[in-house]
Design a protein around this motif. Structure first.
Motif, short mmCIF file in Angstrom:
data_model
loop_
_atom_site.label_atom_id
_atom_site.label_comp_id
_atom_site.label_asym_id
_atom_site.label_seq_id
_atom_site.Cartn_x
_atom_site.Cartn_y
_atom_site.Cartn_z
N ASN A 173 1.54 -3.48 7.05
CA ASN A 173 1.74 -4.56 6.10
C ASN A 173 3.24 -4.78 5.92
N ALA A 174 3.66 -6.01 5.85
CA ALA A 174 5.05 -6.35 5.55
C ALA A 174 5.05 -7.65 4.76
N ILE A 209 0.86 -1.18 0.00
CA ILE A 209 0.00 0.00 0.00
C ILE A 209 0.89 1.23 0.00
N THR A 210 0.71 2.12 -0.99
CA THR A 210 1.54 3.32 -1.09
C THR A 210 0.79 4.59 -0.72
N ALA A 268 4.31 -14.06 0.84
CA ALA A 268 2.99 -13.65 1.32
C ALA A 268 3.11 -12.24 1.90
N VAL A 269 1.96 -11.63 2.18
CA VAL A 269 1.92 -10.34 2.85
C VAL A 269 1.34 -10.56 4.24
N TYR A 270 2.06 -10.14 5.26
CA TYR A 270 1.63 -10.29 6.63
C TYR A 270 1.17 -8.94 7.16
N GLN A 271 0.09 -8.99 7.97
CA GLN A 271 -0.44 -7.79 8.60
C GLN A 271 -0.31 -7.93 10.12
N ALA A 279 -2.40 -7.10 0.42
CA ALA A 279 -2.11 -6.03 1.38
C ALA A 279 -3.40 -5.31 1.73
N LEU A 280 -3.51 -4.80 2.98
CA LEU A 280 -4.71 -4.16 3.48
C LEU A 280 -4.43 -2.71 3.82
N SER A 281 -5.42 -1.87 3.58
CA SER A 281 -5.35 -0.49 4.04
C SER A 281 -5.86 -0.40 5.47
N ASN A 282 -5.75 0.77 6.05
CA ASN A 282 -6.38 1.00 7.35
C ASN A 282 -7.90 0.93 7.20
N ARG A 283 -8.57 0.76 8.32
CA ARG A 283 -10.03 0.86 8.31
C ARG A 283 -10.38 2.34 8.29
#
Length: 1316
Positions: A563-564, A169-170, A547-550, A253-257
């Motif tokens: 996200n990493a 996420i940029t 994978a993408v870890y949150q 990848a996830l954004s903030n809520r």
């Protein structure tokens, strides 16, 4: 026996190594890996430095058999010699880790049955039946957390585009996203990855189907949502919690809520307010009670006539918006009071119905003189009373504030006289760097609150009647904030790594791990992944592990989501620099050959010269970790072709650098100091030797500034000659010889003597020159520390000798180098010289007169003094680290005159400052010594003492030095950006903890760059800029920004080693500003009636252009016309002006406008009229002598002609007379060419050649009807027959001349009339 390499587990030294227990579960080792050891690649302790037999406690290896076999952790024999401080440090670390939740320890124990690696059962030792103590698990986990290091991807676009990468996420909207109901809704979500990610959204934790809602769309190649209301709809229907998902085949990848809310600005409820009746001197509160808005409105008080309410210590507005009167006075009823609410998004101001005051008083007259009365209240009959609090109520209250926010405490008191407010903190002082007083000391604001700001504060309200206090208990809580934010992890196949997610808060936040947006518990099992609280450990990673870890850490005050991704790359070596580079260096210099490379696994790099098989490292060569090859001192034999070869298990890559060694540039004949008389010529020599393959440039400086070569100077290749020397030529002259690679310089001083008086005798008139050299030097009176030197002066060459300079040379330290010893007046030829012990002296003498210096005399015989112990120690002792684990002690070596004996050496002593341990010492013959294996940036006490064969010098002073610095480990936190204006922002940040600086904190540095302009299709430079702030500051200002632009900013901590990690990227937008000046403003005049103007748009619009403003004014000499202003649309770049007359010129001023205002203006003038040059020529002719004589003769003839005409007229007929002597004549008038006159009675006819005014009207001559004007008195004179006999008086001529001035130059004919 199996060993585990735990890199960086607890620092660089002092680790405790475990003893190797005899266990049959420990299998033989494999060969060591060239990169790093992992779980499957073990090596015997004897093969690893710092372990095995004779090892020390500084190794980073722990025997798993010792830790897990017997169930105990026993130091080995050789580690029992560790210092108590090191042991205590290690025990403290494992005690801290023993607080790991029991569930995580049990999870590690369950892994025991299957071993640490599922593919190599039997190679991993099993757990003993005996349960080990908890701190053993902690020590084991400490090793796990230290595993691995990530590969860094270079910024080369070709590599970035080729490598696969999970989504990142940029850009995303803020968590609390408030939108204007009048605009379309925009929820930002942008991400990058390879392949490019796809996007979808959830709303209130449920899938949001964008295709079903025609108002909702998603931007192309982006996840940004656009909700369009142009075709209708209510924005309130879309309120809720949104979350963006960016996905490609390697992860999600996830954004903030993002909580979406629509701004609200409700109307004020209608109400009828009765007049407020209050007794004079009583307190009063006017309540505002604004309607609840989103966000909350800004409150201010005004009268119904929109005049602001004057506030002071007695009358002020509280933080809640109410208006408080500490005591009401009669003048308060002179106005009414209305509360106003300004809503941010709608830019509207709503006004409450005004309050009207009715003040009851014992003194009904509002005498303004009583306002400044020293006892105003008594004078008005108002009873004095002690203070009481209007807000807050009671004697105590409590307040909670979040860490990093501003704490606002408020106390408003009533009383007569008006009370003063003072603030205090129980048990300490107010934080002076963060506390400030507002609202006439009624409010205390503490910015950027931290935990130490909690406690009890109290405000004291006092007047002359007494005092009262209110106590406020402040509790500081904290939303989660990062200690270690997880970073992207890029590994090679088979490598180990870890993701760490550490956050703090109050209450302590909980940590939840997710993978690709799903809880980790529900994800498919991965035998290469282990979760231990806030850390995920990866072992033997493979391509399938991507994978993408949150990490979601939260408490009741908020949450953090990071996200990493974990990416596994398998890339053969690649070279990143251009191939076959040429590098030219100067002989004897230090140089570095760079060879940037990339690969996964990390390649090993080796250097070769001219195809030779031996690797270059050691001696004159040093290879750095990044692959650069340093040659410490370049020699001729170092010239050649250097090849760097990068190798990993997938292949190899190589590159070549051709090194050419050039001779240095040297000035072998330098300019000498000279004394010259004014008017003579001086030559300064400068002969240079350089490498013939390089281009040589010789330049000169005067007083360190570039020298202008005028016509009195001549610059040649090897000299500079000054002819006719003047006093301004005195100064220092520097010859600078430079090539593309190096330069050399030499300096000389030129002294200019003033002119001497005329010589009175023949000897003084002889030419003067430099004195001849002294001769026949003789040493006598030889003593242990002195000697007498005698010489015979040379010829002074007609200029008396003013000084002698005695120089010496010694043959031990600097043979052949002469040093000044002393200076003596020119009247002596013998002097006693003071000497130093153990120096083999040789002397020479130089004579000086006003012309210059003589050549040095021939040297004297040598004289050696006896030796003695040193009487001083070396100066400039320093201790500084050149690497993170050393300290280099340096000093200025003593010269020959202070050595005092043979074999001069230095005793260097050092010890840790805080430990007061015994001194370490070493004897050094040079001027530096490097202490190795030091902790990072700790203070040392240093002493350097001189010693020779005769003994030691005095006890040296103790100097404090520091070991080497390492890069800072932490970035500034809680970075806040406040936009101040269109070109500047204010920054605020939290200081980093001192133990994370790992050196001397030099400064805080902000890196910022212009991401884009808010104007479409405007290219901007994204060059990074920086602003530095001193280490004691936590706020600053960044200026010189471009208005109307999007910027990004990062902050770092800087120490002597360099930059630390970067902070979270902050984005901000600068508002509109005023534009720059329009470009290429052109004024053209195709004819005498029209002027055409053209211009281009400003280079920097700095906002949306709203138009252009053109102001122009006509001028003729010093006369100005009326200024005219024109406004144009932003697209118009041309305009034509119709001239009102052909004579005047025009001055144009053009500026561009935005909504903020007009910008910089550009001014141009119209071209000069064609006849202006002719007018100038007339003015030039009129000043010539011959022309003046000719005009006088013509005037005399005309005067005679006038007298004759006048006589005839007085005798004869009567006719009207009209004068035209002041009328400028045109060249086309035939009557005036021959000097004839035009007598006419057409009084209203405009005079030919009259000037046109700036407003287009014609200047009218005064009426000629009155004959009184031509007389000498107030009346005219007539003969008996009625004929006029008046004459032109001098006064009248003068008045007419002044009244008929013209902007044009006087013509010859006008000059004739004036004389007549």
């Amino acid at each position: 026996m199996r060993w585990l390499a735990a890199r960086g587990a607890a620092g660089d030294s002092g680790e405790v190594a475990a003893t190797a227990a005899d266990s049959t579960d420990c299998a033989p080792s494999r060969s060591p890996s060239p990169r790093r050891l992992n779980w499957r690649e073990a090596s015997h302790s004897s093969l690893i430095p710092g372990t095995g037999r004779g090892g020390n406690c500084t190794g980073r290896l722990i025997d798993l058999c010792a830790a897990w076999g017997p169930g105990a952790f026993l130091p080995s024999a050789h580690c029992r010699r560790a210092t108590p401080g090191a042991v205590r440090k290690r025990l403290k670390e494992v005690e801290e880790l023993s607080s790991i939740p029991k569930a995580h320890v049990e999870q590690l124990e369950r892994a025991r049955a299957r071993g640490l690696g599922s593919r190599e059962r039997g190679l991993v030792p099993r757990m003993a039946r005996q349960q080990p103590p908890p701190w053993v698990h902690a020590a084991f986990l400490l090793l796990l957390l230290s595993l691995g290091g990530a590969i860094e991807i270079p910024m080369d676009p070709s590599i970035q585009n080729e490598l696969t990468q999970p989504p990142t996420i940029t850009k995303q909207s803020v968590k609390d996203h408030i939108v204007d109901p009048r605009d379309n809704i925009l929820i930002e979500c942008e991400a990058k990855g390879n392949p490019a990610p796809s996007f979808h959204w959830t709303r209130n934790s449920r899938f949001f189907n964008i295709a079903k809602d025609p108002r909702v769309s998603m931007r192309r190649r982006s996840g940004t949502l656009v909700i369009d209301f142009r075709s209708g709809g209510r924005p309130e229907e879309y309120e809720g919690e949104y979350q963006c998902f960016a996905r490609n085949k390697f992860g999600t990848a996830l954004s903030n809520r993002i909580r979406l809310q629509v701004s609200k600005s409700p109307l004020w409820p209608k109400e009828n307010l009765d007049p407020v009746v209050v007794q004079e001197g009583a307190p009063l509160t006017l309540q505002c009670n604004p309607p609840p808005g989103l966000p909350s409105p800004v409150i201010f008080w005004m009268s119904s006539s929109m005049e602001p309410i004057t506030q002071d210590k007695r009358v002020s507005q509280g933080h809640n918006g109410d208006l408080y009167f500490s005591n009401v006075m009669l003048q308060d009823m002179q106005t009414d009071y209305s509360c106003n609410a300004r809503f941010h998004f709608t830019h509207t101001i709503q006004q409450k119905n005004p309050f009207t005051l009715k003040v009851l008083t014992n003194h009904p007259y509002n005498d303004s003189s009583l306002r400044n009365h020293p006892d105003m209240y008594s004078a008005r009959g108002v009873a004095e009373r002690t203070p009481s609090f209007m807000y807050p109520q009671g004697t105590s209250s409590s307040q909670m504030v979040l860490r990093g926010m501003d704490l606002l405490l408020e106390c408003i008191a009533s009383g007569v006289p008006t009370p003063d407010i003072a603030w205090y903190k129980k048990g300490g002082d107010l934080p002076s760097d963060k506390a400030k007083f507002e609202n006439f000391n009624k409010a205390l604001r503490i910015t950027n609150v931290s935990e130490e700001d909690s406690g009890e504060y109290f405000c004291l309200a006092s007047n002359k009647m007494g005092s009262i206090r209110h106590t406020i208990s402040v509790r500081v809580k904290a939303a989660p904030y990062w200690l270690d934010e997880p970073k992207n992890l890029i590994l090679a196949p088979g490598e180990d790594g870890r993701l760490v997610c550490r956050a703090n808060g109050n209450p302590k936040p909980t940590v939840q791990w997710m993978v690709n947006g799903e809880p980790l518990q529900s994800a498919p099992p991965n035998p290469n992944r282990e979760v231990a609280g806030d850390t995920i450990i990866f072992r033997d990673t493979q391509i399938s592990s991507r994978a993408v870890y949150q990490c979601n850490t939260s408490n009741e005050h908020g949450y953090l989501l990071a996200n990493a991704f974990v990416s596994v790359l398998d890339v053969p070596p690649r070279m990143l620099s251009p191939r076959n580079q040429l590098m030219r260096v100067i002989l004897y210099n230090r140089t570095r050959l760079d060879c940037p490379f990339f690969g996964s696994p990390i390649p090993t790099l080796r250097w070769f010269k001219n195809g030779q098989g031996s690797n270059l490292d050691g001696g004159n060569y040093h290879v750095y970790e990044n692959g650069s090859l340093e040659i410490k001192m370049i020699r001729k034999e170092d010239q050649g072709i250097y090849t760097c070869v990068a190798t990993n298990i997938l292949g190899k890559a190589e590159n070549q650098v051709r090194l050419e060694v050039k001779d240095p540039t040297r000035i072998f004949r330098m300019p000498e100091d000279q004394v010259a008389k004014r008017g003579t010529a001086v030559q300064l020599e400068c002969r240079v030797k350089h490498d013939p393959s390089l281009r040589l440039t010789v330049s000169w400086l005067k007083d360190d500034e570039p020298l202008y070569i005028g016509n009195r100077m001549k610059k040649e290749d090897d000299s500079l000659t000054i002819f006719g020397v003047a006093e301004r030529d005195q100064g220092s002259y520097t010859c600078v010889a430079s090539t593309e690679l190096d330069q050399d310089l030499a300096k000389a001083y030129l002294t200019v003597l003033a002119d001497q008086a005329t010589p009175t005798n023949r000897l003084a008139a002889l030419p003067k020159g430099r004195p001849d050299r002294p001769r026949d030097l003789e040493l006598t009176d030889l003593a242990e520390r002195s000697v007498r030197l005698t010489w015979i002066p040379g010829d002074d060459n007609n200029s008396p000798i003013t000084d002698y300079i005695v120089q010496f040379e010694e043959d031990q330290f600097q043979p052949g180098v002469w040093h000044d010893h002393s200076k003596f007046p020119g009247s002596v030829n013998s002097a006693v010289l003071q000497l130093s012990p153990y120096v083999n002296y040789q002397f020479r003498v130089i004579a000086i007169n006003e012309v210059g210096s003589s050549h040095p005399s021939l040297p004297s015989e040598r004289y050696r003094t006896s030796g003695a112990p040193p009487e001083s120690n070396p100066s400039d002792v320093k201790g500084e680290g050149t690497r993170k684990n050393n300290m280099e002690i340096t000093w200025t070596p003593m010269n020959a005159t202070s050595a005092f004996g043979p074999n001069l050496r230095y005793i260097v002593k050092w010890r840790r400052r805080e430990t007061r341990e015994t001194w370490n010492n070493v004897t050094v013959w040079g001027s530096r010594y490097v202490v190795g294996q030091t902790p990072v940036y700790v203070p040392y006490e240093i002493r350097v003492q001189a010693e020779n064969d005769f003994g030691k010098g005095p006890e040296p002073d103790t100097v404090i030095g520091y070991s080497g610095e390492d890069y800072p480990r932490a970035a500034p936190t809680d970075v806040k950006v406040r936009v101040m204006n269109s070109t500047a922002i204010g920054l605020q940040w939290n200081r980093v903890y001192s133990d994370t600086v790992q050196g001397q904190l030099r400064e805080y540095r902000a890196y910022y760059w212009r991401e884009s302009s808010l104007l479409k299709n405007l290219w901007v430079s994204q060059k990074r800029q920086q602003a530095s702030f001193s280490s004691d500051r936590t706020r600053g200002v960044v200026g010189r920004l471009f208005p109307y632009s999007n910027y990004k900013l990062e902050m770092v901590v800087v120490n002597g080693r360099g930059d630390g990690p970067r902070s979270e990227t902050k984005e901000f937008t600068t508002p509109e500003g005023v534009p720059s000046a329009p470009r290429r403003f052109r004024v053209r005049q195709p004819n005498l009636e029209t002027i055409n103007l053209e211009w281009d748009h400003p280079e920097h619009p700095n906002g949306i252009l709203t138009g252009y403003t053109l102001k122009y004014v006509a001028f003729n000499g010093t006369k100005l016309g009326k200024q005219i202003a024109e406004n144009f649309s932003p697209n118009q770049t041309k305009f034509s002006v119709q001239r009102s007359d052909p004579v005047s010129r025009y001055r144009f001023t053009l500026s561009a406008r935005t909504q903020v205002g007009s910008g910089e203006a550009v001014t141009e003038e119209s071209p000069a009229p064609p006849n202006e040059a002719y007018t100038n020529n007339q003015a030039d002719i009129a000043t010539q002598g011959w022309f003046i004589g000719l005009m006088c003769a013509i005037a005399l003839l005309v005067l005679i002609l006038l007298i004759v005409c006048f006589i005839k007229r007085s005798r004869g007929g009567k006719y009207p007379v009209r004068e035209k002597k002041d009328v400028p004549l045109g060249p086309e008038d035939p009557k005036e060419e021959d000097g004839s006159f035009d007598y006419s009675d057409e009084d209203n006819k405009p005079l030919q050649g009259s000037q046109t005014s700036l407003d287009g009207t014609i200047k009218q001559q005064e009426s000629d009807d009155s004959l009184v004007d031509y007389g000498e008195g107030g009346e005219g004179q007539f003969n008996e027959d009625g004929s006029f006999i008046g004459q032109y008086t001098v006064k009248k001529d003068k008045e007419e001349t002044e009244g008929n001035e013209s902007s044009e130059a006087t013509s010859p004919v006008n000059a004739i009339y004036s004389l007549a």
